[in-house]
Design a protein around this motif. Structure first.
Motif, PDB file in Angstrom:
ATOM      1  N   VAL A  99       0.835  -1.206   0.000  1.00  0.00           N
ATOM      2  CA  VAL A  99       0.000   0.000   0.000  1.00  0.00           C
ATOM      3  C   VAL A  99       0.870   1.257   0.000  1.00  0.00           C
ATOM      4  O   VAL A  99       0.623   2.215  -0.756  1.00  0.00           O
ATOM      5  N   VAL A 100       1.906   1.242   0.834  1.00  0.00           N
ATOM      6  CA  VAL A 100       2.831   2.391   0.901  1.00  0.00           C
ATOM      7  C   VAL A 100       3.497   2.621  -0.458  1.00  0.00           C
ATOM      8  O   VAL A 100       3.613   3.750  -0.940  1.00  0.00           O
ATOM      9  N   LEU A 101       3.935   1.517  -1.091  1.00  0.00           N
ATOM     10  CA  LEU A 101       4.625   1.631  -2.381  1.00  0.00           C
ATOM     11  C   LEU A 101       3.683   2.117  -3.480  1.00  0.00           C
ATOM     12  O   LEU A 101       4.094   2.873  -4.361  1.00  0.00           O
ATOM     13  N   ILE A 102       2.435   1.689  -3.435  1.00  0.00           N
ATOM     14  CA  ILE A 102       1.461   2.149  -4.432  1.00  0.00           C
ATOM     15  C   ILE A 102       1.240   3.651  -4.305  1.00  0.00           C
ATOM     16  O   ILE A 102       1.199   4.382  -5.310  1.00  0.00           O
ATOM     17  N   VAL A 103       1.120   4.133  -3.071  1.00  0.00           N
ATOM     18  CA  VAL A 103       0.949   5.573  -2.835  1.00  0.00           C
ATOM     19  C   VAL A 103       2.154   6.347  -3.369  1.00  0.00           C
ATOM     20  O   VAL A 103       2.014   7.367  -4.069  1.00  0.00           O
ATOM     21  N   GLU A 104       3.356   5.845  -3.043  1.00  0.00           N
ATOM     22  CA  GLU A 104       4.577   6.502  -3.518  1.00  0.00           C
ATOM     23  C   GLU A 104       4.665   6.446  -5.040  1.00  0.00           C
ATOM     24  O   GLU A 104       5.074   7.418  -5.685  1.00  0.00           O
ATOM     25  N   GLY A 105       4.286   5.305  -5.611  1.00  0.00           N
ATOM     26  CA  GLY A 105       4.340   5.157  -7.063  1.00  0.00           C
ATOM     27  C   GLY A 105       3.408   6.119  -7.771  1.00  0.00           C
ATOM     28  O   GLY A 105       3.776   6.708  -8.800  1.00  0.00           O
ATOM     29  N   VAL A 106       2.204   6.272  -7.240  1.00  0.00           N
ATOM     30  CA  VAL A 106       1.238   7.198  -7.844  1.00  0.00           C
ATOM     31  C   VAL A 106       1.776   8.634  -7.786  1.00  0.00           C
ATOM     32  O   VAL A 106       1.654   9.402  -8.755  1.00  0.00           O
ATOM     33  N   GLN A 107       2.377   8.994  -6.664  1.00  0.00           N
ATOM     34  CA  GLN A 107       2.951  10.343  -6.538  1.00  0.00           C
ATOM     35  C   GLN A 107       4.067  10.563  -7.559  1.00  0.00           C
ATOM     36  O   GLN A 107       4.184  11.640  -8.148  1.00  0.00           O
ATOM     37  N   LYS A 108       4.888   9.513  -7.783  1.00  0.00           N
ATOM     38  CA  LYS A 108       5.987   9.622  -8.748  1.00  0.00           C
ATOM     39  C   LYS A 108       5.467   9.735 -10.185  1.00  0.00           C
ATOM     40  O   LYS A 108       6.143  10.307 -11.047  1.00  0.00           O
ATOM     41  N   LEU A 109       4.286   9.183 -10.441  1.00  0.00           N
ATOM     42  CA  LEU A 109       3.711   9.295 -11.783  1.00  0.00           C
ATOM     43  C   LEU A 109       3.441  10.751 -12.141  1.00  0.00           C
ATOM     44  O   LEU A 109       3.585  11.158 -13.307  1.00  0.00           O
ATOM     45  N   PHE A 110       3.027  11.536 -11.157  1.00  0.00           N
ATOM     46  CA  PHE A 110       2.709  12.949 -11.396  1.00  0.00           C
ATOM     47  C   PHE A 110       3.921  13.858 -11.223  1.00  0.00           C
ATOM     48  O   PHE A 110       3.927  14.970 -11.730  1.00  0.00           O
ATOM     49  N   LYS A 111       4.929  13.367 -10.507  1.00  0.00           N
ATOM     50  CA  LYS A 111       6.162  14.140 -10.322  1.00  0.00           C
ATOM     51  C   LYS A 111       7.373  13.259 -10.605  1.00  0.00           C
ATOM     52  O   LYS A 111       8.110  12.874  -9.694  1.00  0.00           O
ATOM     53  N   PRO A 112       7.582  12.877 -11.863  1.00  0.00           N
ATOM     54  CA  PRO A 112       8.717  12.001 -12.206  1.00  0.00           C
ATOM     55  C   PRO A 112      10.055  12.676 -11.933  1.00  0.00           C
ATOM     56  O   PRO A 112      10.185  13.890 -12.055  1.00  0.00           O
ATOM     57  N   GLU A 113      11.038  11.863 -11.563  1.00  0.00           N
ATOM     58  CA  GLU A 113      12.383  12.362 -11.283  1.00  0.00           C
ATOM     59  C   GLU A 113      13.382  11.682 -12.202  1.00  0.00           C
ATOM     60  O   GLU A 113      13.155  10.563 -12.677  1.00  0.00           O
ATOM     61  N   GLN A 114      14.498  12.343 -12.435  1.00  0.00           N
ATOM     62  CA  GLN A 114      15.548  11.785 -13.276  1.00  0.00           C
ATOM     63  C   GLN A 114      16.179  10.583 -12.588  1.00  0.00           C
ATOM     64  O   GLN A 114      16.430  10.597 -11.383  1.00  0.00           O
ATOM     65  N   ILE A 115      16.436   9.528 -13.367  1.00  0.00           N
ATOM     66  CA  ILE A 115      16.954   8.280 -12.812  1.00  0.00           C
ATOM     67  C   ILE A 115      18.203   7.858 -13.573  1.00  0.00           C
ATOM     68  O   ILE A 115      18.266   7.965 -14.801  1.00  0.00           O
ATOM     69  N   ASN A 116      19.196   7.353 -12.826  1.00  0.00           N
ATOM     70  CA  ASN A 116      20.425   6.824 -13.422  1.00  0.00           C
ATOM     71  C   ASN A 116      20.162   5.379 -13.851  1.00  0.00           C
ATOM     72  O   ASN A 116      20.219   4.451 -13.043  1.00  0.00           O
ATOM     73  N   GLY A 117      19.833   5.193 -15.128  1.00  0.00           N
ATOM     74  CA  GLY A 117      19.460   3.872 -15.632  1.00  0.00           C
ATOM     75  C   GLY A 117      20.573   2.857 -15.552  1.00  0.00           C
ATOM     76  O   GLY A 117      20.334   1.670 -15.302  1.00  0.00           O
ATOM     77  N   ASN A 118      21.831   3.284 -15.782  1.00  0.00           N
ATOM     78  CA  ASN A 118      22.958   2.354 -15.746  1.00  0.00           C
ATOM     79  C   ASN A 118      23.140   1.745 -14.359  1.00  0.00           C
ATOM     80  O   ASN A 118      23.262   0.525 -14.204  1.00  0.00           O
ATOM     81  N   LEU A 119      23.178   2.598 -13.331  1.00  0.00           N
ATOM     82  CA  LEU A 119      23.347   2.122 -11.957  1.00  0.00           C
ATOM     83  C   LEU A 119      22.159   1.274 -11.535  1.00  0.00           C
ATOM     84  O   LEU A 119      22.318   0.218 -10.904  1.00  0.00           O
ATOM     85  N   MET A 120      20.964   1.711 -11.919  1.00  0.00           N
ATOM     86  CA  MET A 120      19.740   0.979 -11.599  1.00  0.00           C
ATOM     87  C   MET A 120      19.797  -0.426 -12.192  1.00  0.00           C
ATOM     88  O   MET A 120      19.438  -1.422 -11.528  1.00  0.00           O
ATOM     89  N   LEU A 121      20.264  -0.545 -13.414  1.00  0.00           N
ATOM     90  CA  LEU A 121      20.321  -1.831 -14.106  1.00  0.00           C
ATOM     91  C   LEU A 121      21.347  -2.767 -13.474  1.00  0.00           C
ATOM     92  O   LEU A 121      21.072  -3.951 -13.264  1.00  0.00           O
ATOM     93  N   ILE A 122      22.513  -2.247 -13.130  1.00  0.00           N
ATOM     94  CA  ILE A 122      23.564  -3.078 -12.532  1.00  0.00           C
ATOM     95  C   ILE A 122      23.109  -3.638 -11.183  1.00  0.00           C
ATOM     96  O   ILE A 122      23.246  -4.844 -10.907  1.00  0.00           O
ATOM     97  N   VAL A 123      22.567  -2.769 -10.346  1.00  0.00           N
ATOM     98  CA  VAL A 123      22.109  -3.204  -9.019  1.00  0.00           C
ATOM     99  C   VAL A 123      20.967  -4.215  -9.153  1.00  0.00           C
ATOM    100  O   VAL A 123      20.903  -5.204  -8.418  1.00  0.00           O
ATOM    101  N   ALA A 124      20.084  -3.991 -10.111  1.00  0.00           N
ATOM    102  CA  ALA A 124      18.943  -4.887 -10.297  1.00  0.00           C
ATOM    103  C   ALA A 124      19.387  -6.280 -10.726  1.00  0.00           C
ATOM    104  O   ALA A 124      18.812  -7.290 -10.288  1.00  0.00           O
ATOM    105  N   VAL A 125      20.398  -6.379 -11.568  1.00  0.00           N
ATOM    106  CA  VAL A 125      20.900  -7.684 -12.020  1.00  0.00           C
ATOM    107  C   VAL A 125      21.489  -8.457 -10.843  1.00  0.00           C
ATOM    108  O   VAL A 125      21.205  -9.650 -10.655  1.00  0.00           O
ATOM    109  N   PRO A 182       7.954   4.081 -11.534  1.00  0.00           N
ATOM    110  CA  PRO A 182       6.797   3.978 -10.630  1.00  0.00           C
ATOM    111  C   PRO A 182       5.734   2.996 -11.128  1.00  0.00           C
ATOM    112  O   PRO A 182       5.038   2.378 -10.322  1.00  0.00           O
ATOM    113  N   ILE A 183       5.617   2.854 -12.451  1.00  0.00           N
ATOM    114  CA  ILE A 183       4.622   1.912 -12.993  1.00  0.00           C
ATOM    115  C   ILE A 183       4.965   0.487 -12.565  1.00  0.00           C
ATOM    116  O   ILE A 183       4.094  -0.276 -12.115  1.00  0.00           O
TER     117      ILE A 183
END
Length: 304
Positions: A99-125, A182-183
């Protein structure tokens, strides 16, 4: 539940729980730092999931240990429900986090922030590999034990979340589509809630002494076919845990010696065990008392 299936739970050693706890602790730290520095909500959400996983694994292990304690004066049915309580708390915590994550995700949909895709991808793998190992370690016994299933669900959800983060990292890197973060968070949170709800529903039913899925009228009919039984009433049936069903009833019989009545008890216990999987049977013999009463106790009376 067959003996070999029941042993699946007992086969999960302390080393497996310890290994999974260490893995999830490391994943939590890596994902938390990765989420902070990359700006990824899905990585941070996965970090919180993994933190919950570590607590869940430890709690699951100790609940399993407690459930193995023998019956005593304080707990005449033993401690099997320790695992049910653990499963309930783990699943409830999953829903709250979702529930907390859904609320945060919805807020991020309306206020998107810049994300470092490379770092995000490495950590996710890295996280996906570690989560997959943890999930495989606890996969045994998850089908037949609510406590282990709740913990396994924690780990499986994080594996799926990590795969989602990888997809998000690829899309952000290729197309700079920051809304995917956020999606994915919302989709994973909804999936986790959907998976956790049945466990919450089942554990609450057990804790509330709800009847398992057994046809009591069919039981009454079968018992009435046993020679010597002329009536069955005041039936109570409940589960100590998801595998142990308890049954009690008043049965009417002809006036006879106790030693003769005992000869009827054994066929009843065998019938209930073999056909309905009931492990513990308590019978109260009567001659005429309660013979005209309903199968279930009248709600206006106390339980007897």
């Amino acid at each position: 539940m067959h003996e070999h299936e029941h042993n699946d739970v007992n086969a999960m050693s302390q080393r497996r729980f310890f290994t999974v706890t260490i893995l999830n602790s490391l994943i939590t730290l890596i994902e938390f730092l990765g989420g902070v520095f990359s700006g990824s909500l899905s990585l941070l959400s996965d970090a919180f999931h993994n933190f919950a996983d570590s607590a869940s694994v430890v709690g699951s292990y100790y609940a399993h240990r407690i459930s193995q304690r023998p019956q005593n004066q304080l707990n005449t049915f033993g401690y099997k429900r320790a695992q049910i309580i653990s499963a309930f708390l783990n699943s409830l915590f999953l829903v709250i986090i979702s529930v907390v994550l859904i609320v945060e995700g919805v807020q991020k949909l309306f206020k998107p922030e810049q994300i470092n895709g490379n770092l995000m991808l490495i950590v996710a793998v890295v996280s996906t590999v570690a989560n997959l190992v943890s999930t495989l370690l606890l996969s045994r016994g998850s089908k037949h034990n609510l406590n282990i299933r709740a913990t396994y669900l924690h780990l499986l959800s994080d594996t799926l979340a990590s795969l989602g983060v990888i997809l998000g990292g690829i899309l952000i890197k290729l197309f700079d589509w920051v809304l995917v973060d956020p999606i994915i968070t919302i989709i994973v949170a909804l999936y986790i809630s959907a998976e956790a709800y049945p466990i919450i529903k089942k554990t609450v039913k057990i804790l509330m002494q709800g009847s398992p899925t057994v046809d009591c009228y069919a039981i009454q009919k079968d018992m009435m076919n046993i020679e010597g039984i002329t009536g069955v009433h005041h039936v109570h049936i409940w589960s100590v845990d998801e595998n142990s069903i308890v049954f009690s009833a008043h049965i009417n019989m002809q006036d006879m010696l106790i030693s003769e009545a005992e000869k009827i008890y054994d066929p009843v216990a065998k019938l209930l065990h073999d056909k309905y999987g009931i492990e513990h049977v308590t019978l109260q013999a009567e001659v005429e008392r309660g013979k005209k009463e309903d199968l279930y106790l009248d709600s206006r009376n106390d339980i007897d």
